[in-house]
Design a protein around this motif. Structure first.
Motif, PDB file in Angstrom:
ATOM      1  N   GLN A 181      20.594 -24.909   9.349  1.00  0.00           N
ATOM      2  CA  GLN A 181      19.660 -25.793  10.029  1.00  0.00           C
ATOM      3  C   GLN A 181      19.881 -27.247   9.631  1.00  0.00           C
ATOM      4  N   VAL A 182      19.999 -27.513   8.346  1.00  0.00           N
ATOM      5  CA  VAL A 182      20.277 -28.838   7.826  1.00  0.00           C
ATOM      6  C   VAL A 182      21.598 -28.791   7.072  1.00  0.00           C
ATOM      7  N   HIS A 183      22.442 -29.772   7.333  1.00  0.00           N
ATOM      8  CA  HIS A 183      23.748 -29.843   6.692  1.00  0.00           C
ATOM      9  C   HIS A 183      23.936 -31.225   6.083  1.00  0.00           C
ATOM     10  N   VAL A 184      24.409 -31.247   4.848  1.00  0.00           N
ATOM     11  CA  VAL A 184      24.733 -32.470   4.145  1.00  0.00           C
ATOM     12  C   VAL A 184      26.192 -32.364   3.725  1.00  0.00           C
ATOM     13  N   VAL A 185      27.024 -33.264   4.214  1.00  0.00           N
ATOM     14  CA  VAL A 185      28.457 -33.176   3.997  1.00  0.00           C
ATOM     15  C   VAL A 185      28.965 -34.503   3.457  1.00  0.00           C
ATOM     16  N   GLU A 186      29.583 -34.453   2.275  1.00  0.00           N
ATOM     17  CA  GLU A 186      30.189 -35.636   1.676  1.00  0.00           C
ATOM     18  C   GLU A 186      31.683 -35.670   1.976  1.00  0.00           C
ATOM     19  N   SER A 187      32.226 -36.864   1.974  1.00  0.00           N
ATOM     20  CA  SER A 187      33.660 -37.048   2.125  1.00  0.00           C
ATOM     21  C   SER A 187      34.046 -38.391   1.526  1.00  0.00           C
ATOM     22  N   TYR A 217      30.853 -36.139  -7.042  1.00  0.00           N
ATOM     23  CA  TYR A 217      29.712 -36.885  -6.542  1.00  0.00           C
ATOM     24  C   TYR A 217      29.014 -36.084  -5.455  1.00  0.00           C
ATOM     25  N   TYR A 218      27.686 -36.013  -5.566  1.00  0.00           N
ATOM     26  CA  TYR A 218      26.875 -35.230  -4.651  1.00  0.00           C
ATOM     27  C   TYR A 218      25.914 -36.122  -3.883  1.00  0.00           C
ATOM     28  N   CYS A 219      25.801 -35.876  -2.605  1.00  0.00           N
ATOM     29  CA  CYS A 219      24.801 -36.516  -1.774  1.00  0.00           C
ATOM     30  C   CYS A 219      23.595 -35.593  -1.679  1.00  0.00           C
ATOM     31  N   VAL A 220      22.432 -36.141  -1.919  1.00  0.00           N
ATOM     32  CA  VAL A 220      21.192 -35.376  -1.878  1.00  0.00           C
ATOM     33  C   VAL A 220      20.244 -36.058  -0.905  1.00  0.00           C
ATOM     34  N   ALA A 221      19.898 -35.347   0.151  1.00  0.00           N
ATOM     35  CA  ALA A 221      19.021 -35.882   1.180  1.00  0.00           C
ATOM     36  C   ALA A 221      17.619 -35.334   0.981  1.00  0.00           C
ATOM     37  N   ASP A 222      16.685 -36.238   0.777  1.00  0.00           N
ATOM     38  CA  ASP A 222      15.276 -35.888   0.667  1.00  0.00           C
ATOM     39  C   ASP A 222      14.680 -36.037   2.063  1.00  0.00           C
ATOM     40  N   LEU A 223      14.417 -34.903   2.705  1.00  0.00           N
ATOM     41  CA  LEU A 223      14.037 -34.891   4.105  1.00  0.00           C
ATOM     42  C   LEU A 223      12.601 -34.457   4.283  1.00  0.00           C
ATOM     43  N   ARG A 278      11.645 -31.672   1.463  1.00  0.00           N
ATOM     44  CA  ARG A 278      12.618 -30.835   0.792  1.00  0.00           C
ATOM     45  C   ARG A 278      13.916 -31.598   0.588  1.00  0.00           C
ATOM     46  N   SER A 279      14.582 -31.318  -0.533  1.00  0.00           N
ATOM     47  CA  SER A 279      15.860 -31.944  -0.848  1.00  0.00           C
ATOM     48  C   SER A 279      17.004 -30.998  -0.537  1.00  0.00           C
ATOM     49  N   TYR A 280      18.059 -31.550   0.051  1.00  0.00           N
ATOM     50  CA  TYR A 280      19.249 -30.782   0.392  1.00  0.00           C
ATOM     51  C   TYR A 280      20.461 -31.410  -0.266  1.00  0.00           C
ATOM     52  N   TRP A 281      21.238 -30.589  -0.949  1.00  0.00           N
ATOM     53  CA  TRP A 281      22.428 -31.023  -1.668  1.00  0.00           C
ATOM     54  C   TRP A 281      23.687 -30.694  -0.887  1.00  0.00           C
ATOM     55  N   GLY A 282      24.606 -31.634  -0.868  1.00  0.00           N
ATOM     56  CA  GLY A 282      25.922 -31.356  -0.340  1.00  0.00           C
ATOM     57  C   GLY A 282      26.763 -30.613  -1.360  1.00  0.00           C
ATOM     58  N   GLN A 283      27.977 -30.263  -0.973  1.00  0.00           N
ATOM     59  CA  GLN A 283      28.873 -29.519  -1.847  1.00  0.00           C
ATOM     60  C   GLN A 283      29.624 -30.404  -2.829  1.00  0.00           C
TER      61      GLN A 283
END
Length: 117
Positions: free
Chosen positions: A1-7, A91-97, A104-109
């Motif tokens: 449902q929610v995706h957090v993707v770092e690059s 390094y991780y991206c964390v989205a507080d949505l 809720r917080s979502y962490w990327g890989q």
């Protein structure tokens, strides 16, 4: 449902620069904040930006890193300049949505940054 993707991670020489990207997709009401962490022993908060544009930085990166958000798109960047070997980490991206009725917080890989010496 929610995706957090770092690059944007990779190998860079000391003094060089990298720009990390964080793309947030899916269904949510709004973004409260987006934070970048790195996997130090204390899981250090590197930089953050709120939905209103306020930013904060760890003392170890202040003056070298800049966090920003692209207008009209759920993409956040971390510009890293004057990189040091000690910046090497994942390094991780964390989205507080905001997802009704809660937050809720979502962490990327994570994306790996290696600064050679």
């Amino acid at each position: 449902q929610v995706h957090v993707v770092e690059s944007g991670g990779g190998l860079v020489q000391p003094g060089g620069s990298l720009r990390l990207s964080c793309v947030i997709s899916g269904r949510f009401r709004s973004i409260n904040a987006v934070n970048w962490y790195r996997q130090t022993p204390e899981r250090e908060l590197v930089a953050g930006i709120t939905g209103t544009g306020d930013t904060n930085y760890a003392a170890s990166v202040k003056g070298r890193f800049t966090i920003s958000r692209e207008n009209g798109q759920n993409t956040v960047y971390l510009q890293m300049n004057s990189l040091k070997p000690e910046d090497t980490d994942v390094y991780y991206c964390v989205a507080d949505l905001v997802l009704y009725p809660s937050r809720r917080s979502y962490w990327g890989q994570g994306t790996r940054v290696t600064v050679s010496s």
